[in-house]
Design a protein around this motif. Structure first.
Motif, short mmCIF file in Angstrom:
data_model
loop_
_atom_site.label_atom_id
_atom_site.label_comp_id
_atom_site.label_asym_id
_atom_site.label_seq_id
_atom_site.Cartn_x
_atom_site.Cartn_y
_atom_site.Cartn_z
N GLY A 22 9.54 1.73 1.25
CA GLY A 22 8.26 2.41 1.44
C GLY A 22 7.30 2.19 0.30
N THR A 80 -5.39 0.66 -1.39
CA THR A 80 -5.38 1.62 -0.29
C THR A 80 -5.51 0.91 1.05
OG1 THR A 80 -6.31 3.39 -1.68
CG2 THR A 80 -6.58 3.61 0.71
N ASP A 83 -2.15 -0.55 1.68
CA ASP A 83 -1.21 0.47 2.13
C ASP A 83 -1.46 0.85 3.58
OD1 ASP A 83 0.22 0.69 -0.23
OD2 ASP A 83 -1.05 2.26 -1.06
N THR A 84 -2.73 0.93 3.96
CA THR A 84 -3.06 1.29 5.34
C THR A 84 -2.52 0.25 6.31
OG1 THR A 84 -5.09 2.41 4.61
CG2 THR A 84 -4.95 1.78 6.94
N HIS A 86 0.01 -1.60 5.87
CA HIS A 86 1.48 -1.58 5.86
C HIS A 86 2.08 -0.26 6.36
CE1 HIS A 86 0.94 -5.25 3.57
NE2 HIS A 86 2.23 -5.49 3.74
N THR A 87 1.24 0.61 6.90
CA THR A 87 1.75 1.86 7.45
C THR A 87 2.76 1.61 8.56
OG1 THR A 87 -0.30 3.03 6.90
CG2 THR A 87 1.11 4.02 8.59
N PHE A 88 2.60 0.53 9.29
CA PHE A 88 3.51 0.21 10.39
C PHE A 88 4.57 -0.82 9.98
CE2 PHE A 88 -0.66 1.30 12.15
CZ PHE A 88 -0.31 2.39 12.94
N ARG A 90 6.07 -1.29 6.68
CA ARG A 90 7.11 -0.80 5.78
C ARG A 90 8.17 0.05 6.48
NH1 ARG A 90 2.80 0.63 1.02
NH2 ARG A 90 2.70 -1.45 0.07
N LEU A 122 8.79 5.62 5.89
CA LEU A 122 7.45 6.12 6.19
C LEU A 122 7.07 7.25 5.25
CD1 LEU A 122 4.95 6.12 8.00
CD2 LEU A 122 6.15 7.69 9.54
N HIS A 125 6.35 5.76 1.89
CA HIS A 125 5.06 5.05 1.99
C HIS A 125 3.91 6.05 1.93
CE1 HIS A 125 1.80 2.57 3.57
NE2 HIS A 125 1.62 3.51 4.49
N GLY A 126 4.04 7.16 2.65
CA GLY A 126 2.98 8.16 2.65
C GLY A 126 2.77 8.77 1.28
N ALA A 129 1.13 6.00 -0.93
CA ALA A 129 -0.25 5.75 -0.56
C ALA A 129 -1.16 6.91 -0.95
CB ALA A 129 -0.35 5.48 0.95
#
Length: 206
Positions: A22, A80, A83-84, A86-88, A90, A122, A125-126, A129
């Motif tokens: 993540g 950012t 990261d956005t 790679h939200t799906f 990672r 996830l 990652h959150g 991010a």
């Protein structure tokens, strides 16, 4: 190596790998592949499925992406955007890595590992991010570079620790999980403080 891993060690490794994915999916894949390639980590036979990461094509793709991410992650606000995107990516990568750690002869455990691995990735990652978005509110660029570098070093070091000492992997995963939750809460509080102020009601005296 024929070392037998218990369920706690297996879940600890799966959790650590998922959570670190993540943060740095490509670096996690590349570091694991290099460790397989040069026999740097004493992985038991149970984790033989991770040998696919030592494939030159896999390492080449992961290495290219890791280099690009290394620089992209140190540019304020571009990180950012990265990261956005790679939200799906990672969470899927983290789920697949967790799946590779679990015994393929146990489909029930594999399904659980896949779901929990994706969820853990996830969550991490959150937290990452959100924290980086908070750092980006700083007008100077050095804090962004410093935080990104710490993430690079921490990902490599904690991944090595989880593989080299499986009995510690559960502890590593627990610390990463707590850190991810804390970062999410911290980011929420900071953004609520910055942008959560409500406008005065209509007709209020000035």
């Amino acid at each position: 190596m024929t070392e037998h891993l218990g369920i706690i060690e297996i879940l600890g490794i799966a959790g650590s790998v998922s959570l670190l994915s993540g943060w740095r999916l490509y670096l996690t894949v590349l570091a694991t592949g290099l460790a397989m390639k040069f026999n740097m980590l004493p992985l038991p036979e149970h984790l033989a499925s991770l040998q696919v990461l030592a494939n030159p094509w896999v390492m080449g793709a992961a290495g290219t992406a890791a280099v690009f991410e290394f620089f992209a992650d140190k540019v304020a606000w571009f990180d950012t955007i990265w990261d956005t995107i790679h939200t799906f990516i990672r969470p899927v990568g983290g789920a697949l890595l967790a799946l590779a750690v679990v015994d393929p002869s146990d489909p029930v455990t594999q399904v659980i590992a896949f779901l929990l691995g994706g969820g853990a990735s996830l969550l991490a990652h959150g937290g990452k991010a959100g924290a980086r978005a908070v750092v980006n509110t700083s007008p100077e660029p050095f804090s962004n570079i410093a935080v990104s570098t710490v993430e690079d070093v921490a990902t490599t070091g904690l991944l090595y620790l989880a593989y080299q000492y499986p009995e510690w992997a559960a502890g590593v995963a627990a610390v990463l999980l707590a850190l991810a939750v804390w970062l999410l809460v911290l980011a929420r509080r900071v953004f609520k403080k910055l942008f959560g102020k409500t406008a005065p009601p209509t007709g209020a005296e000035v």
